[in-house]
Design an enzyme around this catalytic site. Structure first.
Site, PDB file in Angstrom:
ATOM      1  N   SER A 200      55.042 -22.069   9.859  1.00 11.96           N
ATOM      2  CA  SER A 200      56.498 -21.248   8.026  1.00 11.96           C
ATOM      3  C   SER A 200      55.903 -21.363   7.442  1.00 11.96           C
ATOM      4  CB  SER A 200      57.798 -22.410   8.520  1.00 11.96           C
ATOM      5  OG  SER A 200      58.128 -22.774   9.789  1.00 11.96           O
TER       6      SER A 200
ATOM      7  N   ASP B 173      62.315 -29.982   5.150  1.00 15.78           N
ATOM      8  CA  ASP B 173      61.480 -30.481   5.487  1.00 15.78           C
ATOM      9  C   ASP B 173      60.498 -31.307   4.359  1.00 15.78           C
ATOM     10  OD1 ASP B 173      61.161 -30.205   7.882  1.00 15.78           O
ATOM     11  OD2 ASP B 173      60.016 -28.451   8.589  1.00 15.78           O
TER      12      ASP B 173
ATOM     13  N   TYR C 211      64.786 -21.978   1.040  1.00 20.19           N
ATOM     14  CA  TYR C 211      64.018 -22.279   1.841  1.00 20.19           C
ATOM     15  C   TYR C 211      63.066 -21.782   1.056  1.00 20.19           C
ATOM     16  CZ  TYR C 211      61.100 -23.859   5.591  1.00 20.19           C
ATOM     17  OH  TYR C 211      60.235 -24.135   5.940  1.00 20.19           O
TER      18      TYR C 211
ATOM     19  N   ASP D  85      60.279 -20.005  16.776  1.00 20.06           N
ATOM     20  CA  ASP D  85      59.566 -21.679  15.592  1.00 20.06           C
ATOM     21  C   ASP D  85      58.309 -21.270  15.000  1.00 20.06           C
ATOM     22  OD1 ASP D  85      62.066 -23.496  15.958  1.00 20.06           O
ATOM     23  OD2 ASP D  85      61.345 -23.768  17.829  1.00 20.06           O
TER      24      ASP D  85
ATOM     25  N   ARG E 174      55.307 -23.917   0.494  1.00 11.81           N
ATOM     26  CA  ARG E 174      56.230 -24.478   2.205  1.00 11.81           C
ATOM     27  C   ARG E 174      55.491 -24.842   3.210  1.00 11.81           C
ATOM     28  NH1 ARG E 174      60.195 -19.513   3.024  1.00 11.81           N
ATOM     29  NH2 ARG E 174      59.199 -19.412   4.600  1.00 11.81           N
ATOM     30  N   ASP E 175      56.120 -25.825   4.127  1.00 14.97           N
ATOM     31  CA  ASP E 175      55.963 -26.306   4.703  1.00 14.97           C
ATOM     32  C   ASP E 175      54.483 -26.857   5.070  1.00 14.97           C
ATOM     33  OD1 ASP E 175      56.079 -26.582   7.898  1.00 14.97           O
ATOM     34  OD2 ASP E 175      55.289 -25.071   7.873  1.00 14.97           O
TER      35      ASP E 175
END
Ligand SMILES: *[C@@H]1O[C@H](CO)[C@@H](O)[C@H](O)[C@H]1NC(C)=O
Ligand SMILES: *[C@@H]1O[C@H](CO)[C@@H](O)[C@H](O)[C@H]1NC(C)=O
Ligand SMILES: *[C@@H]1O[C@H](CO)[C@@H](O)[C@H](O)[C@H]1NC(C)=O
Length: 389
Positions: free
Chosen positions: A126, A166, A114, A344, A119-120
C-alpha cells in the site's frame, strides 16, 4: 426558535474547542459529545455501489448473483488514498446534501484519510504517492487542506473519518524497520495536522488503532494508549476526535466463544476484548475514547495460518452489518471500512508494490494490485457471508 440570549447560554455549556468555532460549525457541533451515527442515515459510497453492480453482472449463478446484489445496500467508507480523489469527495458530499434535502433524513458520509508520506512503512502493498524526502509533509498538508475545503461547502452533511490506517500501530511496534523509524516524527506531525484541521469543519474522527492481534497483545497496550492519548492532548482534546477505529481491513471477530488457534497466547483474542483492555489505559492517560469496529470481512474465522496474515485471505466471508447496536457502550458502531472485493495487494512478485504476504498459502491467487477489483475474491466473500445475504 431560541433567542440569541438562550443560544449564548447554551454555548457556555459547550467545550471550549467548540466555542472557538464559527457559529455555523457550532450549530452542527451542538451534540459533538454524542455518537455521531445516531439519528443519521449513511450515504453510500457511489464508487462501491458501482463496483458491486458491475460484479453482479458477471455472476452467472442466479442465487449467488442475487445474494451479491445485497452487498450494494451496505455502506462502506470512501478511501481518499490519493489527492486526486478529493474532487470526487466533493461530488459525493453534494449528492448526500441533495439527498438530505429531498428525503428530509440527515446524511452522514464516511471517509478514510489515507495518504501519509512514506505510507505503510512496514509493508509494501500500500505504498502511497508522497515521500518524506520529496516535499511529503507539505504535499500531505495540501491534501488535508483540499479535504477541509471540500467538506466546508456542505455543512449539513455529517462526515465521519477513519484517520490513517496502520500509521500509529507501526509507530508502536515497527520502529525497528528503518522506514518507520525515519517516518516517526513526520507521521505524528501530519496526523496531528489532519486531526486539527478536520476538527475545524466538524469531522468526527477515529484514529486507526490496529487490531487485537497487533496492539492487543498485553505488552503493546500501554505504549499504544500513551501514543493515542498524546495525539489527543497535543491536538487540543477536541470532541470531534471521538476515538479509535479497530480491525480496519482485517478479519478478526468482534466477539467469539471459541478463539481462533492463531490467537493463542493473546488474552485479547477478539476486538471487544482488545477494546475493553485498551479503554481503561486510555482513560488513565486522559483520552476517553469511543470506538468503531470493522467487520466487513470477519464473517468466517479460523482461515489464517498466522495472525499477521492480512492479504486476500482465502475463505473469508462478509461479516456483521454496520449497526449502532453493539455489544459495548464503548463501541459507537460496527462499520465496513474496507470495500470488500477490492484487493489488498498483488501476488505478482515482479510488481513494484509486491508484498510476500500476498503469495502466502492462505492468500487467494492470482491477485491484482491493492485497491483494484478482485472478482473471484468478491464472490467468495458473498458465498461465505455470515450473516448470509
Ligand atoms: C471519480 O469518480 C469517477 C466516477 O464515479 C471515476 O470514474 C473516477 O475514476 C474517480 N476518480 C478518481 C481519481 O478515483
Ligand atoms: C511489524 O510489527 C508486527 C507486530 O509486532 C510484526 O508482526 C511485523 O512482523 C512487523 N513488521 C516488520 C516488517 O517488521
Ligand atoms: C507482473 O508484473 C510485471 C511488472 O509490472 C509485469 O510486467 C507482468 O506482466 C506482471 N504479470 C502478470 C501476470 O500480471
Amino acid at each position: 426558535m431560541f433567542s440569541p440570549v438562550v443560544l449564548g447560554a447554551l454555548a457556555a455549556l459547550l467545550p471550549a474547542a467548540v466555542q472557538a468555532m464559527p457559529a455555523s460549525t457550532q450549530a452542527r457541533a451542538a451534540d459533538a459529545t454524542a455518537n455521531p451515527y445516531t439519528g443519521y442515515t449513511i450515504f453510500k459510497n457511489p464508487e462501491y455501489v458501482a463496483e458491486v453492480q458491475a460484479a453482479v453482472q458477471q455472476i452467472s449463478d442466479s442465487s449467488l448473483a442475487s445474494a451479491a446484489a445485497g452487498v450494494e445496500d451496505v455502506p462502506v467508507f470512501f478511501w481518499l488514498d490519493q489527492v486526486a480523489k478529493v474532487p470526487n469527495l466533493t461530488t459525493y458530499l453534494a449528492a448526500a446534501d441533495a439527498e438530505a434535502k429531498s428525503s428530509g433524513s440527515q446524511q452522514l458520509f464516511q471517509i478514510v484519510v489515507y495518504d501519509l508520506p512514506d505510507r505503510d512503512c512496514a509493508a509494501a502493498a500500500s505504498n502511497g504517492e508522497f515521500s518524506i524526502s520529496d516535499n511529503g509533509q507539505a504535499n500531505y498538508e495540501n491534501y488535508i487542506d483540499q479535504i477541509v475545503a471540500s467538506i466546508k461547502q456542505y455543512p449539513d452533511v455529517r462526515v465521519v473519518a477513519v484517520v490513517e490506517p496502520d500509521s500509529m500501530a507501526n509507530l508502536v511496534t515497527n520502529l525497528s524497520v528503518q522506514k518507520c523509524a525515519d517516518a516517526e516524527s513526520t507521521y505524528k506531525t501530519c496526523v496531528a495536522y489532519a486531526i486539527e484541521q478536520l476538527a475545524t469543519v466538524g469531522v468526527y474522527m477515529y484514529l486507526d488503532a490496529g487490531h487485537a492481534g497487533w496492539l492487543g497483545w498485553p505488552a503493546n497496550l500501554s505504549p499504544a494508549a500513551e501514543l493515542f492519548a498524546q495525539m489527543y492532548s497535543t491536538t487540543g482534546s477536541s470532541p470531534y476526535f471521538r476515538g479509535l477505529a479497530t480491525n480496519v481491513a482485517n478479519y478478526n471477530s468482534l466477539t467469539t466463544d471459541s478463539p481462533d488457534p492463531i490467537t493463542s497466547g493473546d488474552s485479547n483474542y477478539d476486538e471487544l476484548l482488545y477494546i475493553e483492555a485498551l479503554s481503561p489505559l486510555l482513560v488513565d492517560n486522559g483520552f476517553p475514547a469511543q470506538f468503531i469496529v470493522e467487520q466487513a470481512r470477519s464473517g468466517v474465522q479460523n482461515i489464517r495460518s498466522a495472525w499477521g496474515d492480512w492479504c486476500n485471505v482465502k475463505g473469508a466471508g462478509f461479516g456483521l452489518r454496520p449497526s449502532t447496536d453493539t455489544p459495548s457502550s464503548l463501541i459507537d458502531s460496527i462499520v465496513w471500512v474496507k470495500p470488500g472485493g477490492e484487493a489488498d495487494g498483488t501476488s505478482n512478485s515482479s510488481a513494484a508494490r509486491y508484498d510476500y504476504h500476498c503469495s502466502l498459502s492462505d492468500a487467494l491467487q492470482p491477485a491484482p494490485e491493492a485497491g483494484t477489483w478482485f472478482q473471484t475474491y468478491f464472490e467468495d466473500l458473498v458465498s461465505g457471508a455470515n450473516p448470509a445475504f
